[in-house]
Write a protein that holds these residues in place. Structure first.
Motif, PDB file in Angstrom:
ATOM      1  N   MET A 143      -6.107   6.952  -0.018  1.00 44.14           N
ATOM      2  CA  MET A 143      -7.121   5.957   0.352  1.00 44.14           C
ATOM      3  C   MET A 143      -6.627   5.015   1.450  1.00 44.14           C
ATOM      4  N   LYS A 144      -5.388   5.242   1.884  1.00 43.12           N
ATOM      5  CA  LYS A 144      -4.772   4.479   2.964  1.00 43.12           C
ATOM      6  C   LYS A 144      -4.757   2.972   2.700  1.00 43.12           C
ATOM      7  N   VAL A 145      -4.481   2.614   1.439  1.00 39.38           N
ATOM      8  CA  VAL A 145      -4.330   1.202   1.084  1.00 39.38           C
ATOM      9  C   VAL A 145      -3.162   0.614   1.864  1.00 39.38           C
ATOM     10  N   CYS A 146      -2.098   1.388   2.007  1.00 42.87           N
ATOM     11  CA  CYS A 146      -0.965   0.977   2.832  1.00 42.87           C
ATOM     12  C   CYS A 146      -0.854   1.952   3.995  1.00 42.87           C
ATOM     13  N   PRO A 147      -1.083   1.470   5.209  1.00 43.67           N
ATOM     14  CA  PRO A 147      -1.031   2.375   6.364  1.00 43.67           C
ATOM     15  C   PRO A 147       0.371   2.919   6.651  1.00 43.67           C
TER      16      PRO A 147
ATOM     17  N   LEU B  77       8.274   1.270   7.849  1.00 42.33           N
ATOM     18  CA  LEU B  77       8.547   1.278   9.288  1.00 42.33           C
ATOM     19  C   LEU B  77       9.954   0.738   9.491  1.00 42.33           C
ATOM     20  N   PRO B  78      10.913   1.526   9.935  1.00 41.19           N
ATOM     21  CA  PRO B  78      10.771   2.960  10.185  1.00 41.19           C
ATOM     22  C   PRO B  78      10.566   3.707   8.871  1.00 41.19           C
ATOM     23  N   GLN B  79      10.021   4.902   8.998  1.00 39.90           N
ATOM     24  CA  GLN B  79       9.731   5.703   7.813  1.00 39.90           C
ATOM     25  C   GLN B  79      11.021   6.031   7.079  1.00 39.90           C
TER      26      GLN B  79
ATOM     27  N   ARG C 269      16.117   4.041   6.833  1.00 40.31           N
ATOM     28  CA  ARG C 269      15.546   5.370   7.016  1.00 40.31           C
ATOM     29  C   ARG C 269      15.815   6.251   5.794  1.00 40.31           C
ATOM     30  N   GLU C 270      16.827   5.856   5.001  1.00 42.97           N
ATOM     31  CA  GLU C 270      17.125   6.579   3.760  1.00 42.97           C
ATOM     32  C   GLU C 270      16.207   6.079   2.638  1.00 42.97           C
ATOM     33  N   VAL C 271      16.143   4.773   2.454  1.00 43.20           N
ATOM     34  CA  VAL C 271      15.252   4.160   1.465  1.00 43.20           C
ATOM     35  C   VAL C 271      14.589   2.953   2.122  1.00 43.20           C
ATOM     36  N   ALA C 272      13.273   3.042   2.282  1.00 46.14           N
ATOM     37  CA  ALA C 272      12.514   1.952   2.892  1.00 46.14           C
ATOM     38  C   ALA C 272      11.671   1.198   1.875  1.00 46.14           C
ATOM     39  N   THR C 273      11.357   1.850   0.765  1.00 45.05           N
ATOM     40  CA  THR C 273      10.440   1.283  -0.219  1.00 45.05           C
ATOM     41  C   THR C 273      10.954   1.535  -1.619  1.00 45.05           C
ATOM     42  N   VAL C 274      10.886   0.497  -2.444  1.00 43.62           N
ATOM     43  CA  VAL C 274      11.236   0.612  -3.860  1.00 43.62           C
ATOM     44  C   VAL C 274      10.036   0.161  -4.673  1.00 43.62           C
ATOM     45  N   LEU C 275       9.591   1.010  -5.564  1.00 43.10           N
ATOM     46  CA  LEU C 275       8.582   0.622  -6.551  1.00 43.10           C
ATOM     47  C   LEU C 275       9.313   0.491  -7.873  1.00 43.10           C
ATOM     48  N   LEU C 276       9.686  -0.740  -8.205  1.00 37.14           N
ATOM     49  CA  LEU C 276      10.383  -1.014  -9.456  1.00 37.14           C
ATOM     50  C   LEU C 276       9.350  -1.027 -10.567  1.00 37.14           C
TER      51      LEU C 276
END
Length: 142
Positions: free
Chosen positions: A19-23, A33-35, A68-75
């Protein structure tokens, strides 16, 4: 833990990515960013102190690895105030305040998800608690 991960992955794909909530979310495993990679650590924290500890461990991990290895954490904290969106919201405010006071808010951006999420100032304006906008951050677990 497998069920928590499976449910969360399905939600991230359906809501955040499709749904592209987060572009910046490209898939369940790539975002930012960076991916970079996305991790989904699960904590069984049930107290504020335990969840603070888990949060700061993840902040330290993000600081140690290349983005570039880890950009996002969902704890994922399925046992923490899962019945109270307001309690979770107060906890989220305290984490944002801590990042601001440490001048880390430019490096780390926090977004909080909860099964009972509703925009603080928008319940009526957006059509009530069941309005579609409120579901953008209404996750299966906190």
């Amino acid at each position: 833990d497998e069920q928590v991960l499976a449910t969360t992955h399905a939600w991230v794909k359906a809501v955040i990515v499709d749904m592209k909530v987060c572009p910046f979310s490209h898939s369940v495993d790539k975002a930012g960013l960076p991916q970079g990679g996305v991790t989904y650590p699960i904590t069984r924290a049930s107290s504020v102190e335990q969840l603070y500890q888990a949060f700061w461990e993840q902040v330290g991990e993000l600081d140690r690895v290349d983005e570039r290895e880890v950009a996002t954490v969902l704890l994922l904290a399925p046992e923490f105030t899962s019945g109270s969106a307001e309690g979770f919201d107060a906890f989220a405010d305290s984490l944002n305040e801590a990042l601001t006071s440490l001048k880390l808010e430019e490096k780390l951006q926090l977004v909080f998800f909860h099964p009972g999420f509703a925009f603080r100032d928008g319940k009526e304006r957006m059509g009530g608690e069941g309005a579609a906008a409120n579901f953008a951050r209404r996750s299966p677990v906190p």
